[in-house]
Enzyme design. Sequence first.
Site, PDB file in Angstrom:
ATOM      1  N   ARG A 169       0.836  -1.218   0.000  1.00  0.00           N
ATOM      2  CA  ARG A 169       0.000   0.000   0.000  1.00  0.00           C
ATOM      3  C   ARG A 169       0.870   1.267   0.000  1.00  0.00           C
ATOM      4  NH1 ARG A 169      -3.178  -3.478  -0.706  1.00  0.00           N
ATOM      5  NH2 ARG A 169      -5.338  -3.586   0.002  1.00  0.00           N
ATOM      6  N   SER A 245     -10.478  -0.155   2.960  1.00  0.00           N
ATOM      7  CA  SER A 245      -9.761  -0.340   4.232  1.00  0.00           C
ATOM      8  C   SER A 245      -9.327   1.016   4.766  1.00  0.00           C
ATOM      9  CB  SER A 245      -8.509  -1.192   4.025  1.00  0.00           C
ATOM     10  OG  SER A 245      -8.849  -2.437   3.489  1.00  0.00           O
ATOM     11  N   GLU A 341      -4.924   4.547   6.141  1.00  0.00           N
ATOM     12  CA  GLU A 341      -4.546   4.270   4.752  1.00  0.00           C
ATOM     13  C   GLU A 341      -4.959   5.390   3.788  1.00  0.00           C
ATOM     14  OE1 GLU A 341      -3.425   3.344   1.380  1.00  0.00           O
ATOM     15  OE2 GLU A 341      -5.568   2.955   1.422  1.00  0.00           O
TER      16      GLU A 341
END
Length: 346
Positions: A169, A245, A341
């Site tokens: 990520r 997420s 995130e």
Amino acid sequence: MPLSLITPEEHKDLQSLNTLGFSAHAAYFCQPESIETCQQALEWARERTLPVFALGGGSNLILAADIPGLTLQMSNQQRDYQTQPDGSVLLTVGAGVVWHDLVMETAGKGLFGLENLALIPGRVGAAPVQNIGAYGTELADVLESVEVVRVIDGQRITLSQDECCFGYRDSIFKSETYQQCRENQSVITALVLRLQTKAEPKLGYGDLAAQLEGKALTPLAIAEAVCSIRRSKLPDPAEVGNAGSFFKNPVVPQARAEALKERYPDMPLYPAGAGFAKLAAGWLIQQCGFKGAKRGAVGVYPKQALVLVHFGNGVASELLELADEIVSEVERRFQVRLEREPQLIS
Ligand code: EPU
């Protein structure tokens, strides 16, 4: 093309352009449909010394404030498929293409590479920023290069896969040190992907193999199986605001992971390179009792605790407060600090 053709909209409401559905405004907004119009828009902003913000599908973004300067959402749709002598296919695709449409298009052509990444919201241009990933695949597995236009002078540059510094990520496009240097600020305009006509399907993650039992393992069948798993666990942004997420799965030293595993034998644990292990943030959050929690206009999705949701008519600060509450509780209970995130505009 004369510059007068670029007339960005003023005070553009971005509520329908971010999947969390928070209301915020862009001072100026435009949607270039080609690299040339992108260059002209950048020149328009340079002449007025305005900062530039590149918006993708708005699916990984928390709008807690208005965006100053020019917000630019690439809308170029080109696709160029080139079969290579080794049988692979190099695909150049415009940043404005909707990611899931691209997955279904390539899978429909029998090309392997993107099928595990079906139903990820957002546009092609945003995919390298967080190195989108799901079901054992990430963008970096198929990405050859990224084409960008520099904000400072409109120059077109190609970044190789190595230059993108992909991680879990993560990429150079997320690095603050990199982005703080004005010469690096750029708008992603296209990706070059390498797809395969023959490949070993990646079915190792979760329920994927079970979903596909007895079926021919075509890219389309795999993409459809991924869609059905995702639909059963993840909220559709068209129905309830969310940014996928909300936290990364934390990577911790192996010794720390083993100590936790001894105490919590049911805790999921994934390998994360020598000496490290990845924990499941969703599991940690669920253990703290937040699954299905509601705080006014925001909450935790009842089927996947890693996803925070906005029911409507709320503001980003409510969501950030809930996120802080979760981070504190997980840290208190497991001594693990969760990291946000999605990108925060504040
Ligand atoms: N789990 C719980 N409770 C929960 C959620 C998960 O106990 O509320 C447990 C599951 O039972 C499983 C483990 O945690 O044992 C992992 O859960 P899951 O397979 O649902 O995946 P994840 O680690 O929570 C990651 C990605 C998702 C991606 C899925 C599938 C991150 C931050 N998230 O989630 O990506 O779709 O794997 O590959 O890496 C996104 O980035 O927006 C996203 C949705």
